[in-house]
Scaffold this motif. Structure first.
Motif, PDB file in Angstrom:
ATOM      1  N   HIS A   1      24.844  21.482 -30.172  1.00  0.00           N
ATOM      2  CA  HIS A   1      23.529  22.136 -30.118  1.00  0.00           C
ATOM      3  C   HIS A   1      22.438  21.055 -30.129  1.00  0.00           C
ATOM      4  N   THR A   2      21.360  21.284 -29.386  1.00  0.00           N
ATOM      5  CA  THR A   2      20.226  20.352 -29.376  1.00  0.00           C
ATOM      6  C   THR A   2      18.952  21.099 -29.752  1.00  0.00           C
ATOM      7  N   ASP A   3      17.845  20.339 -29.904  1.00  0.00           N
ATOM      8  CA  ASP A   3      16.543  20.988 -30.059  1.00  0.00           C
ATOM      9  C   ASP A   3      15.995  21.289 -28.660  1.00  0.00           C
ATOM     10  N   ASP A   4      14.723  21.689 -28.586  1.00  0.00           N
ATOM     11  CA  ASP A   4      14.182  22.076 -27.278  1.00  0.00           C
ATOM     12  C   ASP A   4      13.408  20.959 -26.577  1.00  0.00           C
ATOM     13  N   VAL A   5      13.500  19.730 -27.095  1.00  0.00           N
ATOM     14  CA  VAL A   5      12.822  18.610 -26.442  1.00  0.00           C
ATOM     15  C   VAL A   5      13.608  18.244 -25.177  1.00  0.00           C
ATOM     16  N   PRO A   6      12.992  18.273 -24.008  1.00  0.00           N
ATOM     17  CA  PRO A   6      13.715  17.972 -22.764  1.00  0.00           C
ATOM     18  C   PRO A   6      14.363  16.590 -22.833  1.00  0.00           C
ATOM     19  N   TYR A   7      15.591  16.502 -22.343  1.00  0.00           N
ATOM     20  CA  TYR A   7      16.320  15.230 -22.405  1.00  0.00           C
ATOM     21  C   TYR A   7      16.881  14.907 -21.027  1.00  0.00           C
ATOM     22  N   LYS A   8      16.678  13.650 -20.619  1.00  0.00           N
ATOM     23  CA  LYS A   8      17.257  13.171 -19.364  1.00  0.00           C
ATOM     24  C   LYS A   8      17.400  11.667 -19.484  1.00  0.00           C
ATOM     25  N   LYS A   9      18.656  11.212 -19.380  1.00  0.00           N
ATOM     26  CA  LYS A   9      18.906   9.789 -19.528  1.00  0.00           C
ATOM     27  C   LYS A   9      20.212   9.447 -18.819  1.00  0.00           C
ATOM     28  N   GLY A  10      20.153   8.487 -17.950  1.00  0.00           N
ATOM     29  CA  GLY A  10      21.357   8.065 -17.241  1.00  0.00           C
ATOM     30  C   GLY A  10      21.921   9.200 -16.408  1.00  0.00           C
ATOM     31  N   VAL A  11      23.221   9.466 -16.645  1.00  0.00           N
ATOM     32  CA  VAL A  11      23.875  10.528 -15.880  1.00  0.00           C
ATOM     33  C   VAL A  11      23.593  11.919 -16.467  1.00  0.00           C
ATOM     34  N   LEU A  12      22.994  11.943 -17.656  1.00  0.00           N
ATOM     35  CA  LEU A  12      22.705  13.232 -18.299  1.00  0.00           C
ATOM     36  C   LEU A  12      21.409  13.816 -17.745  1.00  0.00           C
TER      37      LEU A  12
ATOM     38  N   ASP B   1      20.029  16.993 -18.596  1.00  0.00           N
ATOM     39  CA  ASP B   1      19.246  17.846 -19.489  1.00  0.00           C
ATOM     40  C   ASP B   1      19.989  18.047 -20.805  1.00  0.00           C
ATOM     41  N   ASN B   2      19.464  18.974 -21.628  1.00  0.00           N
ATOM     42  CA  ASN B   2      20.072  19.226 -22.937  1.00  0.00           C
ATOM     43  C   ASN B   2      21.458  19.867 -22.828  1.00  0.00           C
ATOM     44  N   TRP B   3      21.717  20.550 -21.716  1.00  0.00           N
ATOM     45  CA  TRP B   3      23.078  21.059 -21.506  1.00  0.00           C
ATOM     46  C   TRP B   3      24.071  19.899 -21.470  1.00  0.00           C
ATOM     47  N   ASP B   4      23.745  18.927 -20.675  1.00  0.00           N
ATOM     48  CA  ASP B   4      24.627  17.755 -20.562  1.00  0.00           C
ATOM     49  C   ASP B   4      24.790  17.071 -21.913  1.00  0.00           C
ATOM     50  N   LEU B   5      23.676  16.914 -22.641  1.00  0.00           N
ATOM     51  CA  LEU B   5      23.726  16.210 -23.931  1.00  0.00           C
ATOM     52  C   LEU B   5      24.594  16.973 -24.930  1.00  0.00           C
ATOM     53  N   SER B   6      24.432  18.309 -25.012  1.00  0.00           N
ATOM     54  CA  SER B   6      25.203  19.088 -25.998  1.00  0.00           C
ATOM     55  C   SER B   6      26.700  19.046 -25.677  1.00  0.00           C
ATOM     56  N   VAL B   7      27.042  19.116 -24.386  1.00  0.00           N
ATOM     57  CA  VAL B   7      28.457  19.070 -24.016  1.00  0.00           C
ATOM     58  C   VAL B   7      29.026  17.674 -24.222  1.00  0.00           C
ATOM     59  N   LYS B   8      28.230  16.659 -23.879  1.00  0.00           N
ATOM     60  CA  LYS B   8      28.695  15.281 -24.033  1.00  0.00           C
ATOM     61  C   LYS B   8      28.983  14.962 -25.493  1.00  0.00           C
ATOM     62  N   ARG B   9      28.128  15.436 -26.400  1.00  0.00           N
ATOM     63  CA  ARG B   9      28.367  15.223 -27.829  1.00  0.00           C
ATOM     64  C   ARG B   9      29.623  15.980 -28.297  1.00  0.00           C
ATOM     65  N   ALA B  10      29.843  17.172 -27.731  1.00  0.00           N
ATOM     66  CA  ALA B  10      31.041  17.933 -28.095  1.00  0.00           C
ATOM     67  C   ALA B  10      32.302  17.194 -27.649  1.00  0.00           C
TER      68      ALA B  10
ATOM     69  N   ARG C   1      25.889  24.368 -26.194  1.00  0.00           N
ATOM     70  CA  ARG C   1      24.975  25.502 -26.184  1.00  0.00           C
ATOM     71  C   ARG C   1      23.538  25.084 -25.877  1.00  0.00           C
ATOM     72  N   SER C   2      23.325  23.780 -25.594  1.00  0.00           N
ATOM     73  CA  SER C   2      21.988  23.265 -25.316  1.00  0.00           C
ATOM     74  C   SER C   2      21.043  23.616 -26.475  1.00  0.00           C
ATOM     75  N   SER C   3      19.835  24.102 -26.176  1.00  0.00           N
ATOM     76  CA  SER C   3      18.861  24.434 -27.224  1.00  0.00           C
ATOM     77  C   SER C   3      18.708  25.941 -27.392  1.00  0.00           C
ATOM     78  N   TYR C   4      19.653  26.712 -26.820  1.00  0.00           N
ATOM     79  CA  TYR C   4      19.435  28.148 -26.725  1.00  0.00           C
ATOM     80  C   TYR C   4      19.993  28.974 -27.876  1.00  0.00           C
ATOM     81  N   LEU C   5      20.440  28.320 -28.934  1.00  0.00           N
ATOM     82  CA  LEU C   5      20.891  29.060 -30.111  1.00  0.00           C
ATOM     83  C   LEU C   5      20.365  28.356 -31.375  1.00  0.00           C
ATOM     84  N   PRO C   6      19.046  28.277 -31.525  1.00  0.00           N
ATOM     85  CA  PRO C   6      18.471  27.560 -32.664  1.00  0.00           C
ATOM     86  C   PRO C   6      18.652  28.331 -33.970  1.00  0.00           C
ATOM     87  N   LEU C   7      18.736  27.576 -35.057  1.00  0.00           N
ATOM     88  CA  LEU C   7      18.795  28.201 -36.384  1.00  0.00           C
ATOM     89  C   LEU C   7      17.401  28.575 -36.860  1.00  0.00           C
ATOM     90  N   VAL C   8      16.426  27.759 -36.519  1.00  0.00           N
ATOM     91  CA  VAL C   8      15.034  27.965 -36.911  1.00  0.00           C
ATOM     92  C   VAL C   8      14.148  27.633 -35.716  1.00  0.00           C
TER      93      VAL C   8
END
Length: 285
Positions: free
Chosen positions: A193-204, A206-215, A237-244
């Protein structure tokens, strides 16, 4: 009646030949006879009326008797039909009771299977809490919808914007691997899971890529600790299931997390239920 008329005729014939005294006596006798005749006539008419009423009553009673016989016949037929319906109803009721009994037994077996699963789940939570420990605020072990999960904070696992795990994370994941290895009928699904700050780096991208890559990084770490790869699942799950709400830095840090679900193998769980049903069917035969 003829005798009376004859007597009167005779009296008339003789009246000319008898004295006044005898005539008066005959006249009195004739009046008495006429009174008797009138009384007899009244009684006769009354008897005839009673006879007519009695005959009418007899006809009425005959009709009532015929109706009663017909009603009795209908009742006998209805009784036969009711007897047949009652017997059929009793048979259907018996079948329904047997069906309910069988269903109740199936429900009991399913409940036993679920209770067994719940007992295993409780034992799993106890093992994880004992092995991993709860002295760290960045680690949460709990049950969600009867599924055991471990939630690890982002700062415990990764550096900011990275999907390379920290040495501290490897230590914790080693303990998690020990518990998973001790439960061969369970699988582990790692969910990033990530926050909603847009992420793009290297081959990643967005946050979808980051959340899966960490998994996948966590999955590889568990594999290195001896967990069979066939028992591991990586998901993001990217940023689409936040706790708060992602409205401040602290909340964003809370939402950046990785959850490891320790779940029973679905096919084995259904196999267990299927086995219970087969055993039940065999007992019914």
């Amino acid at each position: 009646m003829k005798k009376i008329i004859y007597g009167l005729s005779t009296l008339l014939i003789l009246s000319s030949c008898v004295s006044k005294k005898e005539f008066a006596a005959l006249e009195a006798k004739q009046k008495e006879t006429q009174d008797l005749l009138n009384s007899a006539t009244v009684k006769l008419n009354s008897c005839l009326a009673d006879k007519s009423a009695a005959l009418a009553r007899v006809e009425t009673l005959k009709d009532q008797l015929a109706n009663l016989k017909e009603t009795n016949k209908d009742l006998i037929e209805s009784t036969k039909e009711m007897t047949m319906l009652t017997a059929k109803g009793a048979e259907n009721l018996e079948r329904s009771l047997e069906s309910l009994k069988e269903k109740d037994l199936k429900i009991t077996r399913l409940q036993d299977a679920l209770n067994k699963k719940d007992s295993v789940t409780l034992a799993l939570v106890t093992s994880l809490k004992k092995e991993v420990g709860l002295n760290d605020d960045d680690i949460e072990i709990n049950v969600e919808k009867s599924v055991v999960f471990i939630s690890l904070s982002d700062k415990l696992l990764f550096k900011t914007g990275s999907y390379n795990i920290t040495p501290r994370a490897k230590e914790v994941l080693g303990k998690v691997a020990t518990v998973i290895n001790g439960k061969p009928d369970f699988e582990a699904m790692v969910e990033g899971h990530t926050d909603d700050v847009p992420y793009k780096k290297g081959v990643l991208l967005d946050n979808w890529d980051l959340s899966v890559k960490r998994a996948t990084a966590i999955v590889r770490a568990l594999e290195e600790q001896g967990v069979a790869p066939s028992r591991l699942i990586a998901a993001g799950r990217s940023s689409y299931l936040p706790l708060v709400p992602n409205d401040n830095a602290a909340n964003k840090a809370t939402n950046r997390r990785t959850k490891i679900y320790v779940i029973p193998k679905i096919d084995q769980f259904y196999n267990m239920i299927e086995t219970e049903m087969k055993d039940l069917s065999a007992e019914g035969e």
